[in-house]
Motif scaffolding. Structure first.
Motif, PDB file in Angstrom:
ATOM      1  N   ILE A  60       0.891  -1.330   0.024  1.00 32.13           N
ATOM      2  CA  ILE A  60      -0.148   0.140   0.005  1.00 32.13           C
ATOM      3  C   ILE A  60       1.012   1.256   0.011  1.00 32.13           C
ATOM      4  CG2 ILE A  60      -1.719   1.300   1.508  1.00 32.13           C
ATOM      5  CD1 ILE A  60      -2.891  -1.415   2.213  1.00 32.13           C
ATOM      6  N   ILE A  61       0.834   2.084  -0.991  1.00 30.79           N
ATOM      7  CA  ILE A  61       1.408   3.304  -1.049  1.00 30.79           C
ATOM      8  C   ILE A  61       0.578   4.623  -1.184  1.00 30.79           C
ATOM      9  CG2 ILE A  61       2.984   4.662  -2.597  1.00 30.79           C
ATOM     10  CD1 ILE A  61       3.498   1.894  -4.127  1.00 30.79           C
ATOM     11  N   PHE A  62       0.994   5.503   0.022  1.00 32.28           N
ATOM     12  CA  PHE A  62       0.275   6.626   0.120  1.00 32.28           C
ATOM     13  C   PHE A  62       1.211   7.701  -0.500  1.00 32.28           C
ATOM     14  CE2 PHE A  62      -1.199   3.960   3.705  1.00 32.28           C
ATOM     15  CZ  PHE A  62      -2.418   4.408   3.871  1.00 32.28           C
TER      16      PHE A  62
ATOM     17  N   GLU B 202       8.470  13.056   2.490  1.00 35.83           N
ATOM     18  CA  GLU B 202       7.585  14.116   2.694  1.00 35.83           C
ATOM     19  C   GLU B 202       6.323  13.875   1.804  1.00 35.83           C
ATOM     20  OE1 GLU B 202       9.624  17.554   1.825  1.00 35.83           O
ATOM     21  OE2 GLU B 202      10.903  17.801   3.658  1.00 35.83           O
ATOM     22  N   ARG B 203       6.727  12.963   0.775  1.00 43.12           N
ATOM     23  CA  ARG B 203       5.480  12.974  -0.241  1.00 43.12           C
ATOM     24  C   ARG B 203       4.915  11.082  -0.308  1.00 43.12           C
ATOM     25  NH1 ARG B 203       4.722  17.470  -2.907  1.00 43.12           N
ATOM     26  NH2 ARG B 203       3.195  16.292  -3.887  1.00 43.12           N
ATOM     27  N   VAL B 204       5.490  10.469   0.402  1.00 42.04           N
ATOM     28  CA  VAL B 204       5.426   9.040   0.149  1.00 42.04           C
ATOM     29  C   VAL B 204       5.358   8.475   1.458  1.00 42.04           C
ATOM     30  CG1 VAL B 204       5.942   6.775  -0.732  1.00 42.04           C
ATOM     31  CG2 VAL B 204       6.087   9.042  -2.296  1.00 42.04           C
ATOM     32  N   ILE B 205       4.379   7.515   1.778  1.00 43.25           N
ATOM     33  CA  ILE B 205       4.287   6.386   2.775  1.00 43.25           C
ATOM     34  C   ILE B 205       4.309   5.263   2.216  1.00 43.25           C
ATOM     35  CG2 ILE B 205       3.288   5.739   5.081  1.00 43.25           C
ATOM     36  CD1 ILE B 205       2.449   8.838   5.514  1.00 43.25           C
TER      37      ILE B 205
ATOM     38  N   TYR C 144       1.744  15.324   5.222  1.00 39.44           N
ATOM     39  CA  TYR C 144       1.531  14.240   6.423  1.00 39.44           C
ATOM     40  C   TYR C 144       1.927  14.801   7.773  1.00 39.44           C
ATOM     41  CZ  TYR C 144       1.784  11.070   2.242  1.00 39.44           C
ATOM     42  OH  TYR C 144       1.636  10.425   1.239  1.00 39.44           O
ATOM     43  N   ASP C 145       2.054  16.159   7.753  1.00 40.34           N
ATOM     44  CA  ASP C 145       2.561  16.602   8.924  1.00 40.34           C
ATOM     45  C   ASP C 145       1.414  17.428   9.543  1.00 40.34           C
ATOM     46  OD1 ASP C 145       4.950  15.217   9.317  1.00 40.34           O
ATOM     47  OD2 ASP C 145       6.055  16.844   8.345  1.00 40.34           O
ATOM     48  N   ASP C 146       0.423  17.614   8.838  1.00 37.93           N
ATOM     49  CA  ASP C 146      -0.770  18.432   9.381  1.00 37.93           C
ATOM     50  C   ASP C 146      -1.378  17.751  10.527  1.00 37.93           C
ATOM     51  OD1 ASP C 146       0.102  20.149   7.170  1.00 37.93           O
ATOM     52  OD2 ASP C 146      -1.519  19.917   5.866  1.00 37.93           O
TER      53      ASP C 146
ATOM     54  N   SER D  81      -2.991   1.776  -4.322  1.00 38.05           N
ATOM     55  CA  SER D  81      -2.137   3.162  -4.432  1.00 38.05           C
ATOM     56  C   SER D  81      -3.363   4.262  -4.029  1.00 38.05           C
ATOM     57  CB  SER D  81      -1.730   3.416  -5.688  1.00 38.05           C
ATOM     58  OG  SER D  81      -0.986   4.797  -5.998  1.00 38.05           O
ATOM     59  N   VAL D  82      -2.960   5.104  -2.820  1.00 33.75           N
ATOM     60  CA  VAL D  82      -3.663   6.113  -2.560  1.00 33.75           C
ATOM     61  C   VAL D  82      -3.159   7.336  -2.672  1.00 33.75           C
ATOM     62  CG1 VAL D  82      -5.024   6.670  -0.375  1.00 33.75           C
ATOM     63  CG2 VAL D  82      -4.487   4.550  -0.630  1.00 33.75           C
ATOM     64  N   THR D  83      -3.928   8.477  -3.067  1.00 38.51           N
ATOM     65  CA  THR D  83      -3.405   9.713  -3.536  1.00 38.51           C
ATOM     66  C   THR D  83      -4.087  10.697  -2.687  1.00 38.51           C
ATOM     67  OG1 THR D  83      -2.608   9.114  -5.670  1.00 38.51           O
ATOM     68  CG2 THR D  83      -2.592  11.433  -5.250  1.00 38.51           C
ATOM     69  N   LEU D  84      -3.489  11.356  -1.813  1.00 39.61           N
ATOM     70  CA  LEU D  84      -4.220  12.759  -1.126  1.00 39.61           C
ATOM     71  C   LEU D  84      -3.920  13.823  -2.132  1.00 39.61           C
ATOM     72  CD1 LEU D  84      -3.227  10.478   1.096  1.00 39.61           C
ATOM     73  CD2 LEU D  84      -3.236  12.419   2.583  1.00 39.61           C
ATOM     74  N   LYS D  85      -5.150  14.624  -1.872  1.00 40.57           N
ATOM     75  CA  LYS D  85      -5.202  15.607  -3.065  1.00 40.57           C
ATOM     76  C   LYS D  85      -5.353  17.190  -2.058  1.00 40.57           C
ATOM     77  CE  LYS D  85      -7.104  12.930  -6.933  1.00 40.57           C
ATOM     78  NZ  LYS D  85      -8.139  12.974  -7.749  1.00 40.57           N
TER      79      LYS D  85
END
Length: 319
Positions: free
Chosen positions: A217-219, A264-267, A229-231, A315-319
């Motif tokens: 699983i990729i965020f 910073e951009r991927v988990i 991710y730090d919000d 694959s999960v993308t946060l917008k």
């Protein structure tokens, strides 16, 4: 005097009951208040309860083919390969396995026009996914003919359909005989290896049943994402990355979710276990169900996400 005592007793009982009812009412009000705000339980579909069931896999046998080869031409020009497929399927059937017919599945895929030049999947992948089989076994056959007679060699390679991960492989060879009975040669080659092959296959599949199917699983963050991710989200001061971590730990099968890397951009979760069967209903548990539950959770946090399902991944993308 006795009447007064009775009245007092009844009054005390009423007060006591009224207090208990009030106490219980307050308890349920408190409970209903806590549930929406972080008091969560594991998704029952993935909650094993510490138990697992013995499941026999469904199987489809598929001919070996190189990239770009036309599968129809392979079958029409190779009687021995068609024969090997038939014998392998029969061997599985005789040992109680549920199998899917290759040619019937091939016709279905052709009717649906799934074999196109734009497709990024191999024909084996397309056939396997549209057969609903848990495992596909790639079969290759060769007949060696020399002055001492003929010898058949059959190679079998088994893969889990969803992830494409190798489960077992073996090859069997017949005795060299002076014969034109290719069915006898091929059957001899397969029979010499089919029992240990199936035993290994069942062992590997049972391990998947017990431990869960492994998916990656990729965020990721969209390039124009409005969040990081730090919000922090909510009144508890939890970071988005922390809430993701908590949810993954809680909802993965037997709570197994192995994180491999975070930037910073991927988990990246390299190994997340999900069940083959819904632990509540007993129905097949497609990884997309896990992805849907995850998407709804993130949406409930006020996040905008999209989910895609490459082979073996979510694959999960946060917008």
């Amino acid at each position: 005097m006795a009447l007064c005592v009775k009245i007092l007793n009844k009054t005390a009982l009423f007060v006591n009951l009224d207090f208990k009812q009030l106490h219980m009412k307050n308890y349920f009000i408190l409970l209903s208040f806590l549930i929406p705000f972080g008091f969560t339980a594991q998704n029952q579909a993935t909650n094993s309860g510490g138990q697992s069931k013995q499941i026999q896999p469904t199987i489809i046998a598929i001919p070996k083919a190189k990239k770009g080869q036309d599968i129809r031409s392979i079958l029409e020009n190779s009687f021995n390969l068609r024969l090997a497929l038939s014998v392998v399927k029969k061997s599985f059937d005789e040992r109680g396995y549920t199998t899917y017919d290759f040619e019937a599945t091939l016709r279905k895929c052709e009717t649906m026009d799934l074999f196109t030049s734009k497709s990024q999947s191999s024909f084996q992948d397309i056939i396997a996914k549209n057969s609903s089989a848990d495992i596909f076994v790639v079969v290759d056959c060769n007949i060696d003919d020399d002055s001492n007679g003929k010898k058949a060699t059959v190679i079998m390679e088994a893969y889990e359909t969803y992830t494409g991960r190798s489960l077992a492989n073996d090859q069997g060879s017949s005795n060299r005989l002076r014969t034109t009975d290719y069915n006898k040669l091929i059957t001899n080659a397969i029979t010499s290896k089919i029992v240990p092959f199936l035993n290994l296959l069942q062992t590997k599949f049972t391990q998947i049943v017990e431990d869960g199917r492994s998916v990656q699983i990729i965020f990721g963050l969209d390039e124009n994402a409005a969040v990081t991710y730090d919000d922090e989200i909510g009144n508890e001061g939890d970071l988005i990355s922390e809430l993701i971590m908590d949810w993954m730990d809680e909802n993965s099968y037997k709570n197994y979710a192995k994180i491999a890397n975070q930037t910073e951009r991927v988990i990246l979760y390299e190994d997340v276990r999900i069940p083959l069967k819904d632990q509540q209903t007993g129905m097949n548990y497609d990884p997309r169900k896990f992805g849907r539950t995850l998407r709804k959770y993130l949406r409930g946090l006020g996040l905008v996400v999209s989910v895609q399902y490459p082979r073996g991944q979510i694959s999960v993308t946060l917008k």
